[in-house]
Scaffold this active site. Structure first.
Site, mmCIF file in Angstrom:
data_model
loop_
_atom_site.group_PDB
_atom_site.id
_atom_site.type_symbol
_atom_site.label_atom_id
_atom_site.label_comp_id
_atom_site.label_asym_id
_atom_site.label_seq_id
_atom_site.Cartn_x
_atom_site.Cartn_y
_atom_site.Cartn_z
ATOM 1 N N ASP A 112 0.991 -1.164 0.334
ATOM 2 C CA ASP A 112 0.000 -0.274 0.004
ATOM 3 C C ASP A 112 1.448 1.400 -0.297
ATOM 4 O OD1 ASP A 112 1.242 -0.561 2.588
ATOM 5 O OD2 ASP A 112 -0.519 0.554 3.360
ATOM 6 N N LYS A 113 2.355 1.339 0.495
ATOM 7 C CA LYS A 113 2.961 1.903 0.610
ATOM 8 C C LYS A 113 4.208 1.505 -0.157
ATOM 9 C CE LYS A 113 0.465 4.205 4.212
ATOM 10 N NZ LYS A 113 -0.071 2.439 5.122
#
Length: 323
Positions: free
Chosen positions: A302-303
């Site tokens: 996600d990051k």
């Protein structure tokens, strides 16, 4: 490096301690290895001192005994090292969970007046003020203020996350800028970090599905082999009246049937897997998760912060046109 040496030293000591038959009998496969090693050693000692003729050159018997003992020791060492690495990971997490001072307040309106208490004294529903540079003492919701929070201890994200009213904060993370008033919703052993530590502790003692299956098979296989060896010993003793001959044939049954690879494969795989994971900062949730990881074909992130080094560095210099 010192920690690695200490871990290796403890694993070596534990591998010898696990030769205790009360420990060995808990693992049917390694118990069969241990029993074979003991009986072969007895025959080797008797042959060396001339008490009994083994029927084969003495060095054959000694070599077999040494191989069996080394197999047992290495299996114990691999298991102890994997457990040690799991405990080291849990200890590093506990260091992040160290007890901190908390500034407890009665109400947001009276936030200038606070009482300094230990983080372990907080209860659900307490209000605390967290200022820049301070560690958040427990999980909770921000009810006033704004701050940048370093959550790398939990998420691996190196960039501080902005937190404001209504946002959730996690214990053991650190406020790097600003201040926030937090309504504690989980403290002590109920926090997210405490849950992660419990998972790591459980992972060190869990068994992979393939290992549980091997234990079930060994639970039937080992008693059958021991029974066959006992019948073989009794038969040859009755036929020849020679204890050495009967013992040699019984030991042959045990050694040939001994599933050394079955006893070594899983501990070795877990040792290597947890070791590589620890070297890359990866926490293994359980032995089952480690086993099923081989079937993973897609990883979703996600990051970018969770897969970077966490600190920027210059990789290239590109001069502007005309410079």
């Amino acid at each position: 490096m010192t920690m690695q040496k200490d871990m290796m030293g403890r694993a070596v000591r534990d591998s010898f301690a696990k030769l205790d038959p009360r420990v060995q009998i808990q693992n049917p496969v390694m118990f069969l290895v241990w029993l074979s090693a003991v009986m072969t050693s007895v025959l080797a000692v008797a042959s060396i001192f001339g008490v009994q003729d083994a029927g084969v050159p003495t060095y054959y018997v000694v070599a077999i005994a040494v191989i069996l003992w080394l197999t047992d020791l290495f299996s114990n060492f691999a298991e102890a090292l994997a457990e040690g690495r799991g405990k080291a990971q849990a200890d590093s997490l506990r260091a992040a969970k160290k007890d901190v001072e908390a500034h407890r307040i009665e109400s947001v309106e009276d936030k200038e007046h606070f009482t300094v208490v230990s983080g372990t004294e907080l209860t659900r529903g307490d209000l605390v003020i967290v200022r820049a540079g301070e560690q958040i003492p427990g999980d909770g919701d921000v009810i006033e203020g704004a701050a940048s929070v370093d959550e790398s201890a939990i998420t691996g994200e190196s960039v501080p996350v902005e937190k404001g009213v209504g946002d959730r904060v996690t214990g053991a993370t650190v406020s790097t800028r600003g201040w926030i008033a937090v309504d504690a919703r989980a403290v002590g052993d109920d926090t997210t970090l405490a849950g992660i530590i419990r998972l790591v502790d459980e992972a060190t003692s869990s068994k992979a599905p393939i290992e549980r299956m091997a234990d079930k098979i060994a639970g039937v296989f080992v008693p059958v082999v021991i029974a066959i060896a006992a019948v073989t010993f009794a038969t040859w003793l009755a036929l020849t009246g020679d204890v050495a001959t009967a013992l040699t044939h019984a030991i042959s049954i045990l050694v040939i049937s001994c599933p050394c690879a079955l006893g070594l494969a899983t501990p070795t795989a877990i040792m290597v897997g947890t070791g590589r994971g620890a070297a890359n900062g990866i926490l293994i949730k359980s032995a089952e998760a480690l086993e099923t990881a081989c079937r993973v074909d897609t990883v979703v992130l996600d990051k970018t912060g969770t897969v970077t080094a966490g600190s920027p560095r210059v990789t290239d210099v590109m001069p502007a046109a005309g410079a």
